[in-house]
Write a protein that holds these residues in place. Structure first.
Motif, short mmCIF file in Angstrom:
data_model
loop_
_atom_site.label_atom_id
_atom_site.label_comp_id
_atom_site.label_asym_id
_atom_site.label_seq_id
_atom_site.Cartn_x
_atom_site.Cartn_y
_atom_site.Cartn_z
N SER A 1 -26.34 -4.15 10.38
CA SER A 1 -27.63 -3.30 10.14
C SER A 1 -28.18 -3.93 9.01
O SER A 1 -28.05 -4.87 8.05
N LEU A 2 -29.61 -3.61 8.69
CA LEU A 2 -30.59 -4.03 7.86
C LEU A 2 -30.37 -3.26 6.30
O LEU A 2 -30.27 -4.02 5.41
N LEU A 3 -29.72 -2.14 6.53
CA LEU A 3 -29.53 -1.37 5.41
C LEU A 3 -28.52 -0.38 5.76
O LEU A 3 -28.29 -0.04 7.07
N ASN A 4 -27.49 -0.17 4.94
CA ASN A 4 -26.53 0.85 5.13
C ASN A 4 -25.99 1.50 3.88
O ASN A 4 -25.62 0.79 2.80
N TYR A 5 -26.42 2.71 3.57
CA TYR A 5 -26.13 3.64 2.48
C TYR A 5 -24.69 4.47 2.61
O TYR A 5 -25.06 5.48 3.34
N ASN A 6 -23.66 3.87 2.68
CA ASN A 6 -22.41 4.66 2.51
C ASN A 6 -22.11 5.16 3.94
O ASN A 6 -20.92 5.75 3.84
N VAL A 7 -22.59 4.62 5.15
CA VAL A 7 -22.21 5.16 6.44
C VAL A 7 -21.16 4.15 6.96
O VAL A 7 -20.91 3.02 6.84
N GLU A 8 -19.95 4.85 7.27
CA GLU A 8 -18.80 4.38 7.87
C GLU A 8 -18.66 4.06 9.24
O GLU A 8 -19.10 5.02 9.83
N ARG A 9 -18.12 2.84 9.51
CA ARG A 9 -17.88 2.61 10.84
C ARG A 9 -16.44 2.89 11.25
O ARG A 9 -15.70 2.42 10.50
N GLU A 10 -16.25 3.73 12.17
CA GLU A 10 -14.80 4.31 12.40
C GLU A 10 -14.31 3.97 14.08
O GLU A 10 -15.19 4.01 14.60
N ASP A 11 -13.01 3.41 14.07
CA ASP A 11 -12.88 3.04 15.28
C ASP A 11 -12.75 4.12 16.40
O ASP A 11 -12.94 4.25 17.50
N SER A 12 -12.37 5.35 15.59
CA SER A 12 -12.28 6.79 16.40
C SER A 12 -12.66 8.03 15.55
O SER A 12 -12.39 7.87 14.41
N LEU A 13 -13.11 8.86 16.22
CA LEU A 13 -13.68 9.97 15.50
C LEU A 13 -12.95 11.20 16.28
O LEU A 13 -13.59 10.94 17.60
N VAL A 14 -12.72 12.34 15.87
CA VAL A 14 -12.45 13.61 16.83
C VAL A 14 -13.43 14.43 16.47
O VAL A 14 -13.75 15.08 15.40
N SER A 15 -13.93 15.34 17.82
CA SER A 15 -15.09 16.15 17.37
C SER A 15 -14.19 17.48 17.18
O SER A 15 -13.26 17.70 17.79
N ASN A 16 -14.92 18.26 16.01
CA ASN A 16 -14.32 19.49 15.55
C ASN A 16 -13.92 20.67 16.70
O ASN A 16 -13.08 21.46 16.58
N ARG A 17 -15.00 20.81 17.66
CA ARG A 17 -14.78 21.77 18.52
C ARG A 17 -14.03 21.38 19.78
O ARG A 17 -12.99 22.20 20.06
N ASN B 1 -12.14 18.86 20.17
CA ASN B 1 -10.85 18.03 19.83
C ASN B 1 -10.78 16.93 20.75
O ASN B 1 -9.87 16.37 20.85
N LYS B 2 -11.78 16.21 21.01
CA LYS B 2 -12.12 15.00 21.88
C LYS B 2 -12.16 13.86 21.02
O LYS B 2 -12.84 13.62 19.88
N SER B 3 -11.40 12.94 21.35
CA SER B 3 -11.66 11.51 20.47
C SER B 3 -12.69 10.60 21.31
O SER B 3 -12.71 10.61 22.39
N TYR B 4 -13.55 10.26 20.21
CA TYR B 4 -14.53 9.24 20.57
C TYR B 4 -14.45 7.67 19.94
O TYR B 4 -13.71 7.81 18.62
N THR B 5 -14.63 6.93 20.55
CA THR B 5 -14.35 5.34 19.72
C THR B 5 -15.83 4.69 19.31
O THR B 5 -16.78 5.12 19.91
N LYS B 6 -15.48 3.75 18.40
CA LYS B 6 -16.81 2.95 17.75
C LYS B 6 -17.89 4.08 17.55
O LYS B 6 -18.86 4.10 18.02
N CYS B 7 -17.65 4.79 16.30
CA CYS B 7 -18.36 5.69 15.71
C CYS B 7 -18.90 5.39 14.49
O CYS B 7 -18.21 4.60 13.71
N PHE B 8 -19.77 5.99 13.99
CA PHE B 8 -20.65 6.04 12.81
C PHE B 8 -20.21 7.50 12.17
O PHE B 8 -20.33 8.36 12.96
N LYS B 9 -19.94 7.46 10.83
CA LYS B 9 -19.45 8.70 10.24
C LYS B 9 -20.35 8.90 9.20
O LYS B 9 -20.79 8.30 8.07
N PHE B 10 -21.23 10.18 9.22
CA PHE B 10 -22.50 10.19 8.05
C PHE B 10 -21.81 11.48 7.43
O PHE B 10 -21.56 12.46 7.64
N TRP B 11 -22.04 11.34 6.04
CA TRP B 11 -22.25 12.59 5.21
C TRP B 11 -23.48 12.67 4.50
O TRP B 11 -24.37 11.73 4.75
N PRO B 12 -24.14 13.87 4.60
CA PRO B 12 -25.47 14.33 4.03
C PRO B 12 -25.84 13.06 2.97
O PRO B 12 -25.31 12.92 1.87
#
Length: 254
Positions: free
Chosen positions: A135-151, A153-164
Motif C-alpha cells: 500500500s502507498l498509505l495505511n492508517y491502521n487498516v488490518e490485514r486478516e487471513d480470515s473474517l466472519v460476516s456478522n449476519r 456467519n460466513k468465513s472470508y479469507t484474505k480480508c481488510f478490517k476497517f474501523w471508522p
C-alpha cells in the motif's frame, strides 16, 4: 540490501516449467509468447531471449506488455529493452541454454482465442490482488487471513478490517479500471444502532464512490467501482452512527 531484495523477488521461491518462447510486438508494445498459449502478466520474469544461457529480468504489466524505460510499481528500474537494472547495470541470471525461467510474486498467465482491435495480439486479462500488494498509505487498516460476516456467519479469507476513520491507499498507475470486492459487517463488534459506510477516494481525497449504510444485519454484498483515470485509490471507513468493524474480502484491481 535493495539488490538482494530485488534478486529474491525476481528469483522467486520455486521453479516453474520453462517454455520455448519468443518476443512479439504490436502497436502497444512488446510481450512474450511462451508458445503454449500463455504469456506473463502482472509479474517479473527471467527470460533468456537469445538462448545464450543468460537471462534478464523483465516486468510485464497487467495486459502482458513489457515495461521499458520506467520504474516498476515495486520501485525498480528497467532500461530501454525492459531489463531490470541497478545503477545502470543489467542484472542477469545463469539459466542454462534455451531456458526461459519464471518465478515472481503476483504471477498471472492468461490466454484467449480472440484478437483485440489494437494490434491483432490475443487479448489478455490480469489483475492485482490487493491483500498481497504493497500500500502507498495505511492508517491502521488490518490485514486478516480470515473474517466472519456478522449476519451469514460466513468465513472470508484474505480480508481488510476497517474501523471508522481508518483507510488504506493503493497505486493505480498501471491503469486498472475496476475495484472489486465483497463488503460485510465483521462478526463480534456490532450493535443494532451502529451504522458504517465505506468510501472510495482518489489520492486527493475526491470521493467517487460510497456504499449504502452498513448495519449489523446487512448481507454481504459485492462492489464493482469504476476507478478509470485514478492513479491512486483510497478505501476508507466512515461512521454514520457509532463504530464497528467492516470487512473487505477478495479486494482486487482489474
Amino acid at each position: 540490501m535493495k539488490v538482494l531484495a530485488a534478486t529474491m523477488l525476481c528469483t522467486g521461491a520455486f521453479a516453474l516449467t520453462s517454455f520455448a518462447g519468443s518476443w512479439v510486438n504490436d502497436a502497444n508494445g512488446w510481450w512474450y509468447n511462451y508458445g503454449n498459449g500463455n504469456w506473463p502478466s502482472s509479474s517479473w520474469q527471467w527470460i533468456d531471449g537469445n538462448n545464450d544461457g543468460i537471462a534478464e529480468c523483465y516486468y510485464f504489466d497487467r495486459m502482458g506488455y513489457c515495461m521499458m524505460n520506467a520504474t516498476t510499481l515495486d520501485g525498480y528500474q528497467v532500461n530501454g529493452s525492459g531489463a531490470w537494472v541497478e545503477n545502470g547495470v543489467v542484472q542477469t541470471r545463469n539459466m542454462g541454454s534455451g531456458q526461459a525461467g519464471n518465478g515472481a510474486q503476483n504471477t498471472s498467465q492468461s490466454s484467449s482465442q480472440n484478437n483485440d482491435q489494437s494490434g491483432g495480439k490475443s487479448s489478455k486479462q490480469g489483475g492485482l490482488t490487493l491483500f498481497n500488494a504493497n500500500s502507498l498509505l495505511n492508517y491502521n487498516v488490518e490485514r486478516e487471513d480470515s473474517l466472519v460476516s456478522n449476519r451469514e456467519n460466513k468465513s472470508y479469507t484474505k480480508c481488510f478490517k476497517f474501523w471508522p476513520g481508518e483507510y488504506i491507499e493503493f497505486d493505480n498507475s498501471a491503469g486498472y479500471t475496476h475495484l472489486k470486492a465483497t463488503v460485510f459487517p465483521a462478526k463480534g463488534s456490532w450493535n443494532e444502532s451502529d451504522r458504517i459506510l465505506l468510501q472510495v477516494l482518489s489520492g486527493e481525497d475526491e470521493e467517487f464512490y460510497v456504499t449504502q449504510d452498513i448495519y449489523y444485519d446487512t448481507k454481504a454484498f459485492d462492489i464493482d467501482v469504476d476507478i478509470s483515470g485514478y492513479e491512486k485509490v483510497r478505501i476508507k471507513a466512515i461512521s454514520v452512527n457509532n463504530a464497528a468493524y467492516v470487512g473487505l474480502a477478495n479486494a482486487r484491481f482489474e
